[in-house]
Motif scaffolding. Structure first.
Motif, PDB file in Angstrom:
ATOM      1  N   TYR A 129      -6.292   4.630  -0.010  1.00 18.28           N
ATOM      2  CA  TYR A 129      -5.484   4.837   1.187  1.00 18.28           C
ATOM      3  C   TYR A 129      -5.025   6.281   1.276  1.00 18.28           C
ATOM      4  CZ  TYR A 129      -1.712   4.309   4.577  1.00 18.28           C
ATOM      5  OH  TYR A 129      -0.907   4.445   5.665  1.00 18.28           O
ATOM      6  N   GLU A 130      -5.476   6.965   2.279  1.00 16.41           N
ATOM      7  CA  GLU A 130      -5.023   8.335   2.540  1.00 16.41           C
ATOM      8  C   GLU A 130      -4.123   8.293   3.765  1.00 16.41           C
ATOM      9  OE1 GLU A 130      -5.636  10.999   0.748  1.00 16.41           O
ATOM     10  OE2 GLU A 130      -7.234  10.297  -0.544  1.00 16.41           O
ATOM     11  N   ASP A 131      -2.894   8.783   3.592  1.00 20.66           N
ATOM     12  CA  ASP A 131      -1.989   8.769   4.744  1.00 20.66           C
ATOM     13  C   ASP A 131      -2.103  10.027   5.556  1.00 20.66           C
ATOM     14  OD1 ASP A 131      -0.840   9.803   2.335  1.00 20.66           O
ATOM     15  OD2 ASP A 131       1.076   8.869   2.692  1.00 20.66           O
ATOM     16  N   THR A 144       0.840  -1.203   0.000  1.00 18.08           N
ATOM     17  CA  THR A 144       0.000   0.000   0.000  1.00 18.08           C
ATOM     18  C   THR A 144       0.871   1.247   0.000  1.00 18.08           C
ATOM     19  OG1 THR A 144      -1.824  -1.075   1.122  1.00 18.08           O
ATOM     20  CG2 THR A 144      -1.710   1.296   1.316  1.00 18.08           C
ATOM     21  N   ARG A 145       0.535   2.175  -0.904  1.00 23.52           N
ATOM     22  CA  ARG A 145       1.217   3.467  -0.974  1.00 23.52           C
ATOM     23  C   ARG A 145       0.209   4.577  -0.816  1.00 23.52           C
ATOM     24  NH1 ARG A 145       3.729   2.840  -6.525  1.00 23.52           N
ATOM     25  NH2 ARG A 145       5.182   1.214  -6.026  1.00 23.52           N
ATOM     26  N   GLY A 146       0.459   5.467   0.119  1.00 23.05           N
ATOM     27  CA  GLY A 146      -0.379   6.651   0.269  1.00 23.05           C
ATOM     28  C   GLY A 146      -0.018   7.702  -0.770  1.00 23.05           C
ATOM     29  N   ARG A 147      -0.680   8.839  -0.657  1.00 20.22           N
ATOM     30  CA  ARG A 147      -0.481   9.928  -1.625  1.00 20.22           C
ATOM     31  C   ARG A 147       0.989  10.352  -1.717  1.00 20.22           C
ATOM     32  NH1 ARG A 147      -4.049  13.133  -3.956  1.00 20.22           N
ATOM     33  NH2 ARG A 147      -5.679  12.482  -2.507  1.00 20.22           N
ATOM     34  N   PHE A 198      -1.213   9.434  -7.678  1.00 20.53           N
ATOM     35  CA  PHE A 198      -2.043   8.831  -6.634  1.00 20.53           C
ATOM     36  C   PHE A 198      -3.479   8.648  -7.114  1.00 20.53           C
ATOM     37  CE2 PHE A 198      -4.892   9.154  -2.972  1.00 20.53           C
ATOM     38  CZ  PHE A 198      -4.417   8.088  -2.229  1.00 20.53           C
ATOM     39  N   ASN A 230      -2.450   2.022  -4.333  1.00 19.59           N
ATOM     40  CA  ASN A 230      -3.053   3.104  -3.542  1.00 19.59           C
ATOM     41  C   ASN A 230      -4.286   2.677  -2.762  1.00 19.59           C
ATOM     42  OD1 ASN A 230      -2.399   5.395  -6.267  1.00 19.59           O
ATOM     43  ND2 ASN A 230      -1.037   4.770  -4.631  1.00 19.59           N
TER      44      ASN A 230
END
Length: 149
Positions: free
Chosen positions: A147-149, A38-41, A57, A63
């Protein structure tokens, strides 16, 4: 038998259960690291700006949570060793069917590999050798959350 490092296990824990099952089965056969899931913005934009991703993103299978893609790095750990990535793909790609994993349509799950984007067996279109994703990822993304970090 090979085993995952704590960093690989942490990345794998963020993955869809199908990807977790595939990686756990594969590590019994071949040595590799789970580099990314998982990668956030911020992480996605860094990957894009660094030339490691071609999308911003929201347009990457990385994401979402749970992650519907992961990046794997085969031993021996050499980015230029294309054959190691090909060997890893030959272990990973048949596993969904061997494990009896189902796709969203109830048929056997398919994975798309960044070494063969159009899934025709010709790796000349592949530029992202570490990348594997649930296919089609945009349909899987509807079952996940951005996914929002």
């Amino acid at each position: 038998m090979f085993h995952f490092s704590s960093a690989s296990l942490a990345a794998l824990a963020k993955c869809h259960p199908h990807l977790q099952a595939i990686a756990q089965a594969a590590i019994r056969e071949i040595d590799f690291k789970v580099l990314d899931s998982t990668r956030g913005r911020d992480a996605q934009e860094r990957a894009f700006n660094g030339g490691f991703s071609k999308v911003h993103f929201g347009d990457s299978a990385h994401n979402y949570v749970p992650a519907i893609a992961f990046d794997l790095f085969p031993a021996p750990y050499d980015w230029k060793n294309k054959q190691a990535f090909i060997r890893l793909s030959k272990v990973i790609l048949p596993l969904p069917e061997k494990l009896g994993l189902e796709g969203l349509d109830g048929k056997p799950l398919k994975l798309r590999w960044g070494g063969d984007w159009d899934m025709n067996g010709d790796i000349r279109d592949g530029w992202d050798m570490p990348h594997f994703e649930l296919h089609p990822w945009r349909k899987w993304s509807k079952k996940s959350k951005l996914y929002e970090d």
